[in-house]
Design a protein around this motif. Sequence first.
Motif, PDB file in Angstrom:
ATOM      1  N   LEU A   1       0.829  -1.208   0.000  1.00  7.59           N
ATOM      2  CA  LEU A   1       0.000   0.000   0.000  1.00  7.59           C
ATOM      3  C   LEU A   1       0.860   1.254   0.000  1.00  7.59           C
ATOM      4  O   LEU A   1       0.544   2.241  -0.677  1.00  7.59           O
ATOM      5  CB  LEU A   1      -0.934  -0.009   1.208  1.00  7.59           C
ATOM      6  CG  LEU A   1      -2.023  -1.072   1.192  1.00  7.59           C
ATOM      7  CD1 LEU A   1      -2.829  -1.031   2.484  1.00  7.59           C
ATOM      8  CD2 LEU A   1      -2.920  -0.907  -0.006  1.00  7.59           C
ATOM      9  N   SER A   2       1.954   1.238   0.723  1.00  5.03           N
ATOM     10  CA  SER A   2       2.860   2.379   0.749  1.00  5.03           C
ATOM     11  C   SER A   2       3.502   2.595  -0.616  1.00  5.03           C
ATOM     12  O   SER A   2       3.623   3.719  -1.095  1.00  5.03           O
ATOM     13  CB  SER A   2       3.933   2.169   1.816  1.00  5.03           C
ATOM     14  OG  SER A   2       4.815   3.256   1.836  1.00  5.03           O
ATOM     15  N   CYS A   3       3.889   1.506  -1.257  1.00  3.92           N
ATOM     16  CA  CYS A   3       4.476   1.591  -2.593  1.00  3.92           C
ATOM     17  C   CYS A   3       3.461   2.149  -3.587  1.00  3.92           C
ATOM     18  O   CYS A   3       3.800   3.001  -4.413  1.00  3.92           O
ATOM     19  CB  CYS A   3       4.959   0.219  -3.036  1.00  3.92           C
ATOM     20  SG  CYS A   3       5.702   0.192  -4.663  1.00  3.92           S
TER      21      CYS A   3
ATOM     22  N   TYR B   1       3.102   5.947  -3.224  1.00  2.53           N
ATOM     23  CA  TYR B   1       4.184   6.727  -3.821  1.00  2.53           C
ATOM     24  C   TYR B   1       4.182   6.633  -5.346  1.00  2.53           C
ATOM     25  O   TYR B   1       4.505   7.614  -6.030  1.00  2.53           O
ATOM     26  CB  TYR B   1       5.530   6.309  -3.241  1.00  2.53           C
ATOM     27  CG  TYR B   1       5.667   6.746  -1.807  1.00  2.53           C
ATOM     28  CD1 TYR B   1       5.650   8.095  -1.473  1.00  2.53           C
ATOM     29  CD2 TYR B   1       5.755   5.814  -0.788  1.00  2.53           C
ATOM     30  CE1 TYR B   1       5.744   8.504  -0.158  1.00  2.53           C
ATOM     31  CE2 TYR B   1       5.855   6.217   0.532  1.00  2.53           C
ATOM     32  CZ  TYR B   1       5.849   7.569   0.843  1.00  2.53           C
ATOM     33  OH  TYR B   1       5.928   7.972   2.147  1.00  2.53           O
ATOM     34  N   LEU B   2       3.799   5.494  -5.901  1.00  5.17           N
ATOM     35  CA  LEU B   2       3.693   5.379  -7.352  1.00  5.17           C
ATOM     36  C   LEU B   2       2.586   6.282  -7.897  1.00  5.17           C
ATOM     37  O   LEU B   2       2.760   6.926  -8.933  1.00  5.17           O
ATOM     38  CB  LEU B   2       3.437   3.926  -7.758  1.00  5.17           C
ATOM     39  CG  LEU B   2       4.632   2.984  -7.676  1.00  5.17           C
ATOM     40  CD1 LEU B   2       4.197   1.559  -7.985  1.00  5.17           C
ATOM     41  CD2 LEU B   2       5.724   3.428  -8.618  1.00  5.17           C
ATOM     42  N   MET B   3       1.462   6.358  -7.196  1.00  4.85           N
ATOM     43  CA  MET B   3       0.383   7.246  -7.610  1.00  4.85           C
ATOM     44  C   MET B   3       0.818   8.702  -7.504  1.00  4.85           C
ATOM     45  O   MET B   3       0.499   9.520  -8.363  1.00  4.85           O
ATOM     46  CB  MET B   3      -0.870   6.989  -6.774  1.00  4.85           C
ATOM     47  CG  MET B   3      -1.536   5.687  -7.109  1.00  4.85           C
ATOM     48  SD  MET B   3      -2.967   5.340  -6.088  1.00  4.85           S
ATOM     49  CE  MET B   3      -4.053   6.641  -6.563  1.00  4.85           C
ATOM     50  N   PHE B   4       1.569   9.024  -6.469  1.00  4.53           N
ATOM     51  CA  PHE B   4       2.063  10.389  -6.308  1.00  4.53           C
ATOM     52  C   PHE B   4       3.006  10.750  -7.457  1.00  4.53           C
ATOM     53  O   PHE B   4       2.883  11.816  -8.057  1.00  4.53           O
ATOM     54  CB  PHE B   4       2.778  10.542  -4.961  1.00  4.53           C
ATOM     55  CG  PHE B   4       3.371  11.901  -4.760  1.00  4.53           C
ATOM     56  CD1 PHE B   4       2.568  12.975  -4.429  1.00  4.53           C
ATOM     57  CD2 PHE B   4       4.736  12.110  -4.920  1.00  4.53           C
ATOM     58  CE1 PHE B   4       3.109  14.234  -4.257  1.00  4.53           C
ATOM     59  CE2 PHE B   4       5.291  13.354  -4.746  1.00  4.53           C
ATOM     60  CZ  PHE B   4       4.466  14.431  -4.414  1.00  4.53           C
TER      61      PHE B   4
ATOM     62  N   PHE C   1      -2.535  17.963  -9.673  1.00  2.00           N
ATOM     63  CA  PHE C   1      -2.433  18.499  -8.318  1.00  2.00           C
ATOM     64  C   PHE C   1      -3.397  17.800  -7.370  1.00  2.00           C
ATOM     65  O   PHE C   1      -3.030  17.404  -6.267  1.00  2.00           O
ATOM     66  CB  PHE C   1      -2.679  20.008  -8.325  1.00  2.00           C
ATOM     67  CG  PHE C   1      -2.626  20.624  -6.966  1.00  2.00           C
ATOM     68  CD1 PHE C   1      -1.410  20.829  -6.333  1.00  2.00           C
ATOM     69  CD2 PHE C   1      -3.787  20.993  -6.311  1.00  2.00           C
ATOM     70  CE1 PHE C   1      -1.353  21.394  -5.070  1.00  2.00           C
ATOM     71  CE2 PHE C   1      -3.745  21.557  -5.058  1.00  2.00           C
ATOM     72  CZ  PHE C   1      -2.518  21.761  -4.431  1.00  2.00           C
ATOM     73  N   LEU C   2      -4.647  17.643  -7.817  1.00  2.00           N
ATOM     74  CA  LEU C   2      -5.635  16.958  -6.977  1.00  2.00           C
ATOM     75  C   LEU C   2      -5.239  15.499  -6.747  1.00  2.00           C
ATOM     76  O   LEU C   2      -5.431  14.961  -5.655  1.00  2.00           O
ATOM     77  CB  LEU C   2      -7.018  17.033  -7.613  1.00  2.00           C
ATOM     78  CG  LEU C   2      -7.661  18.413  -7.633  1.00  2.00           C
ATOM     79  CD1 LEU C   2      -8.979  18.372  -8.393  1.00  2.00           C
ATOM     80  CD2 LEU C   2      -7.858  18.951  -6.237  1.00  2.00           C
TER      81      LEU C   2
ATOM     82  N   LEU D   1      -1.283  11.563  -1.306  1.00  2.00           N
ATOM     83  CA  LEU D   1      -0.601  11.796  -0.036  1.00  2.00           C
ATOM     84  C   LEU D   1      -1.538  11.672   1.161  1.00  2.00           C
ATOM     85  O   LEU D   1      -1.152  11.165   2.211  1.00  2.00           O
ATOM     86  CB  LEU D   1       0.063  13.171  -0.034  1.00  2.00           C
ATOM     87  CG  LEU D   1       1.292  13.307  -0.929  1.00  2.00           C
ATOM     88  CD1 LEU D   1       1.811  14.730  -0.876  1.00  2.00           C
ATOM     89  CD2 LEU D   1       2.372  12.337  -0.521  1.00  2.00           C
ATOM     90  N   ARG D   2      -2.764  12.134   1.001  1.00  2.90           N
ATOM     91  CA  ARG D   2      -3.734  12.096   2.116  1.00  2.90           C
ATOM     92  C   ARG D   2      -4.599  10.849   2.104  1.00  2.90           C
ATOM     93  O   ARG D   2      -5.465  10.690   2.949  1.00  2.90           O
ATOM     94  CB  ARG D   2      -4.623  13.337   2.040  1.00  2.90           C
ATOM     95  CG  ARG D   2      -3.854  14.599   2.229  1.00  2.90           C
ATOM     96  CD  ARG D   2      -4.774  15.781   2.164  1.00  2.90           C
ATOM     97  NE  ARG D   2      -3.987  16.993   2.231  1.00  2.90           N
ATOM     98  CZ  ARG D   2      -4.445  18.130   2.689  1.00  2.90           C
ATOM     99  NH1 ARG D   2      -5.682  18.213   3.107  1.00  2.90           N
ATOM    100  NH2 ARG D   2      -3.678  19.185   2.721  1.00  2.90           N
TER     101      ARG D   2
END
Length: 86
Positions: free
Chosen positions: A6-8, A11-14, A70-71, A77-78
């Motif tokens: 889930l963390s990976c 960060y990939l989505m970010f 941006f969204l 992140l949130r």
Amino acid sequence: VPMSVLSCMKYLMFIFNVLVFAGGTCLVGVGVWVAVDPAGFQDIVAAKTVLSAGAYLLLAVGIALSLLGFLGCCGALRRSRPLLLV
């Protein structure tokens, strides 16, 4: 599902959304350049057809991509599902 997956994914989505934001910002820059100085753009591209309409189209698409990127970054992140669904 392990927490590391889930963390990976977060960060990939970010990173993907940062790339979308950067692409949108580049399109906005080119759109502003074409709208402000169409003659300089014509010298480089050598295209003279519907340049002003193309400039505004680039601006609109670039602004939309920048906003979506941006969204998406904020949503990743949130972990906000509504922001990611946009």
